[in-house]
Design a protein around this motif. Structure first.
Motif, PDB file in Angstrom:
ATOM      1  N   ARG A 107       0.861  -1.193   0.000  1.00  0.00           N
ATOM      2  CA  ARG A 107       0.000   0.000   0.000  1.00  0.00           C
ATOM      3  C   ARG A 107       0.891   1.234   0.000  1.00  0.00           C
ATOM      4  O   ARG A 107       1.854   1.315   0.757  1.00  0.00           O
ATOM      5  N   LEU A 108       0.559   2.177  -0.888  1.00  0.00           N
ATOM      6  CA  LEU A 108       1.201   3.483  -0.909  1.00  0.00           C
ATOM      7  C   LEU A 108       0.060   4.477  -1.100  1.00  0.00           C
ATOM      8  O   LEU A 108      -0.354   4.772  -2.215  1.00  0.00           O
ATOM      9  N   ASP A 109      -0.480   4.943   0.005  1.00  0.00           N
ATOM     10  CA  ASP A 109      -1.744   5.680   0.011  1.00  0.00           C
ATOM     11  C   ASP A 109      -1.609   7.083  -0.582  1.00  0.00           C
ATOM     12  O   ASP A 109      -0.828   7.906  -0.085  1.00  0.00           O
ATOM     13  N   ALA A 110      -2.372   7.349  -1.628  1.00  0.00           N
ATOM     14  CA  ALA A 110      -2.290   8.634  -2.316  1.00  0.00           C
ATOM     15  C   ALA A 110      -2.665   9.791  -1.401  1.00  0.00           C
ATOM     16  O   ALA A 110      -2.023  10.851  -1.422  1.00  0.00           O
ATOM     17  N   LEU A 111      -3.700   9.609  -0.589  1.00  0.00           N
ATOM     18  CA  LEU A 111      -4.129  10.701   0.284  1.00  0.00           C
ATOM     19  C   LEU A 111      -3.046  11.056   1.298  1.00  0.00           C
ATOM     20  O   LEU A 111      -2.723  12.231   1.496  1.00  0.00           O
ATOM     21  N   GLY A 112      -2.471  10.039   1.937  1.00  0.00           N
ATOM     22  CA  GLY A 112      -1.431  10.298   2.924  1.00  0.00           C
ATOM     23  C   GLY A 112      -0.240  11.028   2.330  1.00  0.00           C
ATOM     24  O   GLY A 112       0.271  11.997   2.905  1.00  0.00           O
ATOM     25  N   VAL A 113       0.214  10.583   1.165  1.00  0.00           N
ATOM     26  CA  VAL A 113       1.352  11.226   0.511  1.00  0.00           C
ATOM     27  C   VAL A 113       0.981  12.632   0.054  1.00  0.00           C
ATOM     28  O   VAL A 113       1.772  13.575   0.177  1.00  0.00           O
ATOM     29  N   GLY A 114      -0.249  12.796  -0.456  1.00  0.00           N
ATOM     30  CA  GLY A 114      -0.700  14.111  -0.898  1.00  0.00           C
ATOM     31  C   GLY A 114      -0.795  15.105   0.243  1.00  0.00           C
ATOM     32  O   GLY A 114      -0.411  16.276   0.109  1.00  0.00           O
ATOM     33  N   VAL A 115      -1.313  14.669   1.384  1.00  0.00           N
ATOM     34  CA  VAL A 115      -1.407  15.545   2.554  1.00  0.00           C
ATOM     35  C   VAL A 115      -0.010  15.905   3.051  1.00  0.00           C
ATOM     36  O   VAL A 115       0.250  17.048   3.458  1.00  0.00           O
ATOM     37  N   VAL A 140       2.255   3.855   4.096  1.00  0.00           N
ATOM     38  CA  VAL A 140       3.036   2.790   3.470  1.00  0.00           C
ATOM     39  C   VAL A 140       2.844   1.495   4.244  1.00  0.00           C
ATOM     40  O   VAL A 140       2.975   1.466   5.465  1.00  0.00           O
ATOM     41  N   GLU A 141       2.517   0.431   3.533  1.00  0.00           N
ATOM     42  CA  GLU A 141       2.407  -0.883   4.158  1.00  0.00           C
ATOM     43  C   GLU A 141       3.337  -1.847   3.443  1.00  0.00           C
ATOM     44  O   GLU A 141       3.352  -1.912   2.213  1.00  0.00           O
ATOM     45  N   ILE A 142       4.124  -2.574   4.220  1.00  0.00           N
ATOM     46  CA  ILE A 142       5.056  -3.551   3.672  1.00  0.00           C
ATOM     47  C   ILE A 142       4.665  -4.924   4.197  1.00  0.00           C
ATOM     48  O   ILE A 142       4.513  -5.116   5.410  1.00  0.00           O
ATOM     49  N   SER A 143       4.461  -5.886   3.287  1.00  0.00           N
ATOM     50  CA  SER A 143       4.086  -7.238   3.694  1.00  0.00           C
ATOM     51  C   SER A 143       5.132  -8.233   3.194  1.00  0.00           C
ATOM     52  O   SER A 143       6.098  -7.849   2.526  1.00  0.00           O
ATOM     53  N   ALA A 164       4.176  13.443   9.853  1.00  0.00           N
ATOM     54  CA  ALA A 164       3.032  12.895  10.588  1.00  0.00           C
ATOM     55  C   ALA A 164       1.904  12.477   9.653  1.00  0.00           C
ATOM     56  O   ALA A 164       1.171  11.522   9.941  1.00  0.00           O
ATOM     57  N   ALA A 165       1.762  13.170   8.519  1.00  0.00           N
ATOM     58  CA  ALA A 165       0.701  12.820   7.574  1.00  0.00           C
ATOM     59  C   ALA A 165       0.848  11.397   7.070  1.00  0.00           C
ATOM     60  O   ALA A 165      -0.140  10.720   6.753  1.00  0.00           O
ATOM     61  N   LEU A 166       2.082  10.924   6.992  1.00  0.00           N
ATOM     62  CA  LEU A 166       2.325   9.576   6.491  1.00  0.00           C
ATOM     63  C   LEU A 166       1.933   8.511   7.503  1.00  0.00           C
ATOM     64  O   LEU A 166       1.537   7.405   7.137  1.00  0.00           O
ATOM     65  N   THR A 167       2.046   8.833   8.780  1.00  0.00           N
ATOM     66  CA  THR A 167       1.672   7.862   9.819  1.00  0.00           C
ATOM     67  C   THR A 167       0.198   7.934  10.170  1.00  0.00           C
ATOM     68  O   THR A 167      -0.385   6.968  10.650  1.00  0.00           O
ATOM     69  N   GLU A 168      -0.429   9.096   9.906  1.00  0.00           N
ATOM     70  CA  GLU A 168      -1.857   9.268  10.212  1.00  0.00           C
ATOM     71  C   GLU A 168      -2.745   8.657   9.140  1.00  0.00           C
ATOM     72  O   GLU A 168      -3.924   8.392   9.376  1.00  0.00           O
TER      73      GLU A 168
END
Length: 441
Positions: A341-349, A415-418, A403-407
């Motif tokens: 996961r590489l969340d567009a909203l988190g990176v954008g914020v 970011v999620e790593i599996s 902080a936006a990346l962790t929120e």
């Protein structure tokens, strides 16, 4: 002057689930623009539209009424077809920059009226203003001349196009009615139809970084806008595209200009290239240019030549090096595995908080702020690998950007790593174009 309708009566019709007449729509849009209908009355009507909806006929008439409050541009004397693209906004969405000169390279005039960013979605004009000397504001005469001489122009929409929309847009933003699909569609299409283009291709984003989170909502909006354009005599189609992950590897104004130039030079991230070519094919087909492969103009330099001419014509230096942020911080992988996961909203914020975007329309933006991705969705990483770099001109912004990346994603992080077991079939294949709506090309 005696008004032929009363705002309260118009509100009641829609509140009770009725259909507004053509004359009621014409009057209320015009009267609101003139200040006869008060903000509180129009906000009440907007809420009724949000809750009750509008028919195709009502939406078409509302769009026409919005257009009638201002001027209409006419490019019929250019002697070549015109095509434009509109995106509903996303993270890392720099597609307009390589797309306009690419389409112009095939003899189609591209009158691209663009806007500025607000919140986590970037604005095309903000990106281009990172280029020293580049000017966003052109008169209609300057725009016309550049389309004739260069073939492409990206500039700010003049105040004369659908002035009712500017007033209503600001009202919707503060009254909880932004989500009303009829009002989204009429806002976009009133300006695009008034712009006078012969072909319009819509890029309707869906996903965490887009305004539309649900694909069925995105399809409804796309269908509504395609119908409006078609009814107005504009060849209109829409692509539904993924915005769950950022587009490309850069988010931020100057950073995205640099990446766009890489695409024009025949390189760049695969997803940006793929979407640029897909939209170019739609625009060219609508304009009657068939039997060509837009990818060729990226490879042989024609698109780059058109870009350089377009930037120079608006006072910009196409050879300028983009500014570099004085403060950077790296984000590293916390484990071995695959980025799932590489969340567009988190990176954008994050990019917004770093200074790449604005919270209010009058806020300044930083040319060098943003995020550079070194790894993306589906990539294998080792613990300690740099996943992204954060850039800002203001050191005090860095903690909130981080902080936006962790929120993001309800606190689970952007970011999620599996362990990558979901990729046991041999790899990850991201689908960019999810659907197409419109006349067959």
């Amino acid at each position: 002057m005696t008004e032929r309708h009363d705002a309260v009566d118009v509100i009641r019709v829609k509140r009770d689930g009725g259909t507004l007449t053509d004359d009621q729509i014409d009057w209320v849009v015009d009267a609101y623009t003139r200040g006869v209908v008060a903000d509180e009355q129009m906000s009440s009507l907007a809420m009724a539209i949000l809750q009750r909806g509008m028919s195709r006929e009502e939406i078409a008439r509302w769009t026409a009424a919005m257009i009638a409050t201002g001027e209409r541009l006419d490019f019929s004397d250019l002697g070549k077809p015109t095509a434009d693209k509109h995106s509903t906004g996303g993270v890392g969405d720099k597609i307009t920059l390589p797309l306009a000169p690419l389409v112009a390279a095939y003899g189609v005039a591209v009158p691209q009226l663009s806007g500025r960013g607000l919140g986590h979605t970037g604005g095309t004009l903000d990106k281009l203003e990172s280029i020293p000397g580049w000017q966003a504001s052109l008169s209609n005469e300057q725009m016309h001349r550049q389309l004739r001489d260069v073939g492409a122009v990206i500039c700010a929409a003049g105040s004369g196009l659908a002035p009712a929309d500017k007033k209503l847009y600001a009202l919707r933003d503060v009254t909880g009615t932004v989500e009303a699909i009829p009002l989204i569609a009429t806002s976009i299409m009133s300006k695009k139809i008034a712009e006078g283009t012969g072909t319009l291709v819509l890029d309707v984003k869906v996903g965490s970084g887009a305004f539309m989170k649900d694909i069925e909502q995105a399809r409804e909006l796309a269908r509504t806008m395609v119908e409006l354009g078609t009814d107005a005599g504009v060849f209109t189609s829409a692509l539904i595209t993924d915005m769950s992950t950022p587009l490309g590897l850069t988010i931020g104004n100057g950073l995205e200009v640099t990446e766009s130039v890489e695409v024009l030079a025949g390189g760049g991230p695969a997803d940006v290239v793929e979407l640029t070519i897909a939209l170019a094919r739609e625009m060219l087909a609508g304009a009657g240019v068939t039997g060509v492969d837009p990818a060729e103009a990226l490879k042989d330099g024609r698109a780059m030549d058109a870009w350089r001419q377009m930037i120079s014509a608006q006072g910009g230096d196409p050879d300028a090096v983009m500014p570099t942020a004085p403060h950077i911080e790296e984000v590293r992988a916390e484990a071995d595995g695959v980025i799932t996961r590489l969340d567009a909203l988190g990176v954008g914020v994050a990019a917004w908080r770093l200074g790449a975007g604005r919270a209010r329309k009058e806020d300044p933006v930083q040319a060098s702020a943003g995020v550079t991705l070194h790894r993306t969705l589906g990539d294998t990483v080792s613990k300690g690998d740099v996943i992204m770099t954060l850039h800002t001109e203001t050191e005090g912004r860095m903690p909130r950007g981080m902080a936006a990346l962790t929120e993001a994603c309800d606190g689970a992080g952007a970011v999620e790593i599996s362990d990558g077991t979901e990729y046991s079939d041999g790899g990850f294949d991201r689908t960019i174009v999810l659907d197409r709506i419109g006349t067959a090309t």
